[in-house]
Structures are given as C-alpha cells and as structure tokens.
Design a protein around this motif. Sequence first.
Motif, PDB file in Angstrom:
ATOM      1  N   PHE A   1       3.782  14.522  18.810  1.00  0.00           N
ATOM      2  CA  PHE A   1       4.228  13.393  17.911  1.00  0.00           C
ATOM      3  C   PHE A   1       3.739  12.055  17.983  1.00  0.00           C
ATOM      4  CE2 PHE A   1       7.339  10.094  16.427  1.00  0.00           C
ATOM      5  CZ  PHE A   1       7.243  10.147  15.015  1.00  0.00           C
ATOM      6  N   GLY A   2       2.998  11.670  17.002  1.00  0.00           N
ATOM      7  CA  GLY A   2       2.473  10.387  16.955  1.00  0.00           C
ATOM      8  C   GLY A   2       3.154   9.259  16.199  1.00  0.00           C
ATOM      9  N   ALA A   3       3.512   8.100  16.734  1.00  0.00           N
ATOM     10  CA  ALA A   3       4.621   7.414  16.007  1.00  0.00           C
ATOM     11  C   ALA A   3       3.958   6.401  14.977  1.00  0.00           C
ATOM     12  CB  ALA A   3       5.565   6.502  16.873  1.00  0.00           C
ATOM     13  N   ASP A   4       2.569   6.001  15.165  1.00  0.00           N
ATOM     14  CA  ASP A   4       1.893   5.064  14.586  1.00  0.00           C
ATOM     15  C   ASP A   4       1.050   5.685  13.439  1.00  0.00           C
ATOM     16  OD1 ASP A   4       3.026   3.040  16.303  1.00  0.00           O
ATOM     17  OD2 ASP A   4       1.446   3.204  17.789  1.00  0.00           O
ATOM     18  N   CYS A   5       1.591   6.884  13.057  1.00  0.00           N
ATOM     19  CA  CYS A   5       0.625   7.533  11.847  1.00  0.00           C
ATOM     20  C   CYS A   5       1.648   7.555  10.708  1.00  0.00           C
ATOM     21  CB  CYS A   5       0.248   8.972  12.379  1.00  0.00           C
ATOM     22  SG  CYS A   5      -0.409   9.086  14.050  1.00  0.00           S
ATOM     23  N   GLY A   6       1.049   7.853   9.576  1.00  0.00           N
ATOM     24  CA  GLY A   6       1.869   8.127   8.404  1.00  0.00           C
ATOM     25  C   GLY A   6       1.052   8.162   7.117  1.00  0.00           C
ATOM     26  N   VAL A   7       1.702   7.705   6.027  1.00  0.00           N
ATOM     27  CA  VAL A   7       1.341   8.256   4.777  1.00  0.00           C
ATOM     28  C   VAL A   7       1.144   6.944   3.737  1.00  0.00           C
ATOM     29  CG1 VAL A   7       1.877  10.513   4.643  1.00  0.00           C
ATOM     30  CG2 VAL A   7       3.393   8.697   3.870  1.00  0.00           C
ATOM     31  N   LEU A   8       0.267   6.826   2.961  1.00  0.00           N
ATOM     32  CA  LEU A   8       0.198   5.758   1.858  1.00  0.00           C
ATOM     33  C   LEU A   8      -0.468   6.268   0.513  1.00  0.00           C
ATOM     34  CD1 LEU A   8      -3.204   5.410   1.785  1.00  0.00           C
ATOM     35  CD2 LEU A   8      -2.892   3.825   4.055  1.00  0.00           C
TER      36      LEU A   8
ATOM     37  N   PRO B   1       7.996  14.243   9.596  1.00  0.00           N
ATOM     38  CA  PRO B   1       6.694  13.578   9.817  1.00  0.00           C
ATOM     39  C   PRO B   1       5.735  14.315   9.047  1.00  0.00           C
ATOM     40  CG  PRO B   1       7.659  14.040  12.090  1.00  0.00           C
ATOM     41  CD  PRO B   1       8.597  14.513  11.049  1.00  0.00           C
ATOM     42  N   PHE B   2       4.747  13.911   8.834  1.00  0.00           N
ATOM     43  CA  PHE B   2       3.548  14.862   8.322  1.00  0.00           C
ATOM     44  C   PHE B   2       3.339  15.983   9.324  1.00  0.00           C
ATOM     45  CE2 PHE B   2      -0.598  16.195   7.768  1.00  0.00           C
ATOM     46  CZ  PHE B   2      -1.242  15.845   6.748  1.00  0.00           C
ATOM     47  N   THR B   3       3.511  16.863   8.918  1.00  0.00           N
ATOM     48  CA  THR B   3       3.606  18.305   9.912  1.00  0.00           C
ATOM     49  C   THR B   3       2.484  19.161   9.742  1.00  0.00           C
ATOM     50  OG1 THR B   3       5.928  17.822  10.004  1.00  0.00           O
ATOM     51  CG2 THR B   3       5.227  20.026  10.886  1.00  0.00           C
ATOM     52  N   ILE B   4       1.849  19.562  10.792  1.00  0.00           N
ATOM     53  CA  ILE B   4       0.802  20.594  11.204  1.00  0.00           C
ATOM     54  C   ILE B   4       1.396  21.817  11.888  1.00  0.00           C
ATOM     55  CG2 ILE B   4      -1.487  21.081  11.701  1.00  0.00           C
ATOM     56  CD1 ILE B   4      -0.585  17.380  11.582  1.00  0.00           C
ATOM     57  N   LEU B   5       1.532  22.849  11.086  1.00  0.00           N
ATOM     58  CA  LEU B   5       1.958  24.060  11.567  1.00  0.00           C
ATOM     59  C   LEU B   5       1.067  24.759  12.592  1.00  0.00           C
ATOM     60  CD1 LEU B   5       3.366  25.926   8.440  1.00  0.00           C
ATOM     61  CD2 LEU B   5       4.685  24.173   9.960  1.00  0.00           C
ATOM     62  N   PRO B   6       1.418  25.741  13.629  1.00  0.00           N
ATOM     63  CA  PRO B   6       0.586  26.065  14.557  1.00  0.00           C
ATOM     64  C   PRO B   6      -0.386  27.170  14.218  1.00  0.00           C
ATOM     65  CG  PRO B   6       2.815  26.508  15.220  1.00  0.00           C
ATOM     66  CD  PRO B   6       3.128  26.232  13.738  1.00  0.00           C
ATOM     67  N   SER B   7      -0.184  27.863  12.903  1.00  0.00           N
ATOM     68  CA  SER B   7      -1.014  28.919  12.467  1.00  0.00           C
ATOM     69  C   SER B   7      -1.599  28.615  11.227  1.00  0.00           C
ATOM     70  CB  SER B   7      -0.353  30.122  12.381  1.00  0.00           C
ATOM     71  OG  SER B   7       0.395  30.403  13.721  1.00  0.00           O
ATOM     72  N   ALA B   8      -3.001  29.138  11.008  1.00  0.00           N
ATOM     73  CA  ALA B   8      -3.532  29.143   9.492  1.00  0.00           C
ATOM     74  C   ALA B   8      -4.109  27.635   9.110  1.00  0.00           C
ATOM     75  CB  ALA B   8      -2.757  29.897   8.521  1.00  0.00           C
ATOM     76  N   GLY B   9      -3.663  26.325   9.982  1.00  0.00           N
ATOM     77  CA  GLY B   9      -4.010  25.259   9.442  1.00  0.00           C
ATOM     78  C   GLY B   9      -3.109  24.646   8.219  1.00  0.00           C
TER      79      GLY B   9
ATOM     80  N   LEU C   1       0.875  -1.086   0.086  1.00  0.00           N
ATOM     81  CA  LEU C   1      -0.089   0.127   0.078  1.00  0.00           C
ATOM     82  C   LEU C   1       0.829   1.083   0.006  1.00  0.00           C
ATOM     83  CD1 LEU C   1      -2.664  -1.040   2.652  1.00  0.00           C
ATOM     84  CD2 LEU C   1      -2.757  -1.169   0.311  1.00  0.00           C
ATOM     85  N   MET C   2       2.255   1.045  -0.183  1.00  0.00           N
ATOM     86  CA  MET C   2       3.156   2.095  -0.021  1.00  0.00           C
ATOM     87  C   MET C   2       2.787   2.923   1.231  1.00  0.00           C
ATOM     88  SD  MET C   2       3.336   3.129  -3.919  1.00  0.00           S
ATOM     89  CE  MET C   2       4.750   4.421  -3.890  1.00  0.00           C
ATOM     90  N   PHE C   3       2.597   2.120   2.467  1.00  0.00           N
ATOM     91  CA  PHE C   3       2.307   2.722   3.652  1.00  0.00           C
ATOM     92  C   PHE C   3       3.623   3.009   4.311  1.00  0.00           C
ATOM     93  CE2 PHE C   3       0.793   1.653   8.437  1.00  0.00           C
ATOM     94  CZ  PHE C   3       0.644   3.015   8.539  1.00  0.00           C
ATOM     95  N   GLU C   4       3.927   4.282   4.766  1.00  0.00           N
ATOM     96  CA  GLU C   4       5.252   4.787   5.501  1.00  0.00           C
ATOM     97  C   GLU C   4       4.805   5.282   6.686  1.00  0.00           C
ATOM     98  OE1 GLU C   4       6.690   7.185   2.555  1.00  0.00           O
ATOM     99  OE2 GLU C   4       7.627   5.575   1.341  1.00  0.00           O
ATOM    100  N   LYS C   5       5.481   4.745   7.681  1.00  0.00           N
ATOM    101  CA  LYS C   5       5.173   5.389   9.137  1.00  0.00           C
ATOM    102  C   LYS C   5       6.169   6.577   9.519  1.00  0.00           C
ATOM    103  CE  LYS C   5       3.241   1.928  12.280  1.00  0.00           C
ATOM    104  NZ  LYS C   5       3.483   0.998  13.604  1.00  0.00           N
ATOM    105  N   THR C   6       5.719   7.695   8.815  1.00  0.00           N
ATOM    106  CA  THR C   6       6.379   8.795   8.924  1.00  0.00           C
ATOM    107  C   THR C   6       5.937   9.485  10.146  1.00  0.00           C
ATOM    108  OG1 THR C   6       4.861  10.246   7.897  1.00  0.00           O
ATOM    109  CG2 THR C   6       6.409   9.328   6.701  1.00  0.00           C
ATOM    110  N   GLY C   7       4.879   9.041  10.898  1.00  0.00           N
ATOM    111  CA  GLY C   7       4.608   9.868  12.039  1.00  0.00           C
ATOM    112  C   GLY C   7       3.864  11.162  11.540  1.00  0.00           C
ATOM    113  N   TYR C   8       3.184  11.668  12.759  1.00  0.00           N
ATOM    114  CA  TYR C   8       2.361  12.931  12.756  1.00  0.00           C
ATOM    115  C   TYR C   8       3.236  13.746  13.669  1.00  0.00           C
ATOM    116  CZ  TYR C   8      -1.875  12.879   9.622  1.00  0.00           C
ATOM    117  OH  TYR C   8      -2.683  12.928   8.714  1.00  0.00           O
TER     118      TYR C   8
END
Length: 439
Positions: A160-167, A289-297, A87-94
């Motif tokens: 940080f969440g280690a069991d998250c990722g992308v696919l 990781p998949f990264t969410i910034l503090p401002s503006a979403g 599935l090209m699942f990669e545990k990059t984390g969030y």
Amino acid sequence: MLSNEETVDIVIVGAGVIGVATAYYLQKNNPSKKILLVDRYLAAGQANTAMSAAAVRNMFASSTNQLLTDTSIKYFEHVQNEIGYDLMFEKTGYLWLLSEEQFSHESVKLWIKRMKESNISCKVYDKKQLKELIPNLNVDFTGDDEAELMNLQEVSYGLFGADCGVLDPTRLVEYYLEGFVKISKVKPRYGVDVQTLIVEANPPLELPGEPFVWQKKHVVGVRTNKGDIRAETVVLATGAWANELLDPIGIDSLTKAKKRQIFVLHAADKAELLEVLNTKGFSEMDSIPFTILPSAGVYFRPQHQEKGFWIGCGDKFGREYKYIQTDEDLVPESAYYEDSIYPVLSKYFPAFTDARPVNSWAGGYSYAPDRIPFVYKKSGVLVVGGASGSGIMKADALARIADALYRGESEAELFGGKTMPSTALGLKNRKVEVESVII
C-alpha cells in the motif's frame, strides 16, 4: 482561421495534460516568446488525457520515475491545498494485491527497497490483515476449478502507498491552460490538424528539390489543415500519435501505442459494492484504494462522486501494440469487459457479481522501451512523450524538464527544489533505470 502562413517562436502540438503543462512553463520562463498551442480536437485535454484512469502514484521501482511522479504529485497537492485550485485530488492510496510468489520475487524486493531508500511511503499487509480490512476480498481459491482454469493467483500480501490517489484530469488540464492563457501572447487554437512537420535545408541553397541527404536539415514549422505555421522550435506532445509526425522525417521515437479501456460501474444500488467502495482503515477518506489484482492486470479506481468504480486492465502479452494510434483505438469493446475483465474481477471481489458497465471509453498509452519518458530536442523539434501510461502523474516534472532543455539549462528544477539533468531523458545517453512496475 489561420492565415495561409504565420510565424511564431514556438508551436506546441498536442493540448493534452503534458502539452498544456509544457506550454505553461515555456511561456512563464520565456515571457518574450510568442508561443502557440494547437490541437486537432475542439478543446484541450479531449484525447488520451480524458480517456485515462487519472490515478497518480509515486510507487515505482526506478529512481527516475519516483522523482518524476513524487515531485509532480506534491505539486498537485500544492495547487489544491495552497493555491486553492480544486483538482479533485483524493488520497485514496494505491494497493497492489500480490501472491506469495509475486511478493517473494526479487524484483518486488528491489522495488520495496528502492522506495524505502527514496522515502516513498509504502506498507505491507499480510493476508489476515487484508481480509479484516476488506471482508469481501477473496483470498482463498481452494477447490475453485474456475480460478485454477483462469490461472488466478491467491492473494497473500498487499503493498500500500499512502501518498497516491486519483484526480480529475479535466481540472488538471484547465489549471495549466488557464495559467498559460493568462500570460500567452497567442490564444490556443483547436480543430487544427497538424499533417506534417516542415523540414528545410539549413542553410537553404535555393536548389530545386532540396533538402538533399548531404545538406544539414532543420524542422522549421508544421503544415496543418488551416495553413502553415513556422516556428523556431516545434514541441511535440502528441503521445500515442507521435510516430505519425516523426516517422515521415526520419526520427525514430522508439515508442509504441497500446489500447487501454475504462468501464464504469455504479455501486449505489448494491450494498455489497458500496461496502467495498467505502472501505475503512487505509486512509482518512474511508475509501478502498486504487487496487491492482494479482492476475491478468485487472485494476479498479474508486469514484466517490459517482458512487462507483472505474475498471481497467493493464494487459500485456496477447494484446497488440500499434506503431500509430488509430480512431479504432478510441472505441471501447464491451466483450473485453465481459470476457476478460469481469471473470477475474468477480472472483477476487464477489461483490462485483452481475455488475455491468453503465459507461465506457478507450484511449491509448505511449510506451517507451524502458518505460521511462522521453524529453529530447533534435533538429528543431522538441519531443515530450513515451510516458508509458503515467503521463498525468509525471506531467508537471516533464513540462519543467522540457522548458529547461529549451532554455539550454543543464539542470531542470522540479517542484520542491529537486533537480534532474535536462538531458537525462534523451534518446541518447539516457541516465535512467529500466522501470519494472507498469500497469
């Protein structure tokens, strides 16, 4: 071509990831049923599934979303690691980057508490640790008038969440679709545009103009551009288009659509961006990781196959909701990146300075009021939707719940043996908590 009218046991409208997963479990657990999967596009997974960021996380505040996502993600891991389907699942984390004010807020404290209670992996990094791991991250806006004008909050913590990722969403759709096709009695059909749901009196009295308001009524099929398809049960897995079919028959889905856009940036020719992409210390992948910034979403997804990033924004106030998604919502806006996303992104990560998209796309999310999906059956139609921007990461669990509801089971068994009441996600008597962690 469809005949002018045909009959099946179940017709499933929508071949996105939720639709194909639901088709698979319905056919697997109801082998004698004739199940037809249809979609207006020319192949499965071509609409909003293909337009998503295709990231998966179990880091939610509500126990309901935690259960839906955690069991689904574990199943995706099982598919890739045990079944051997890539599935090209990669545990990059969030990684949520948070300001001091955000981190200290009661909602974040409750979020962390609930994750720990549910054994959801999460780790807190302070500002110093983040700067050591990600040297390019700007954590200090002192004296930056532009940052102040833009209402940007300084980074103080990272969650940080280690069991998250992308696919790869296409691979996930193909997995369920191939499984369905192997056991199905009818091949999926594409280019089939469902125009209306067919409602008839139950029982019919053969009166001109029926059904009348005083009669019991039932959905008995769908009217399409290629003829009528009659079915005992119509499954709607149409996401942001659900209201287009439910409104005319008087069912309020309680969902609204919102446009979401992805912009692709390449990092191969810029050493600073490659350094960010290949950040070490968060996971075995040596990836930011998949990264969410503090401002503006604003957020970004690492994309190692392309040596780049997918950039998006979970905007809230100031950008419209739509009751029905339109074709215009599938067109990305270059100005949205230039004027809204880029200024924020380049402030927090100067490595993105002068980075411009090489590709972009847009789709729609279907939001429920409490940001928890709906799975319910009413008058012959079974609706699976309102995933609130996290349909891929909940798809396996939602499909299992839909199947259990169809079979009249009181409990749906999710992957790993965990269960959920099959009616918990209904329109009425919902047994859920309001979700606060939405991108």
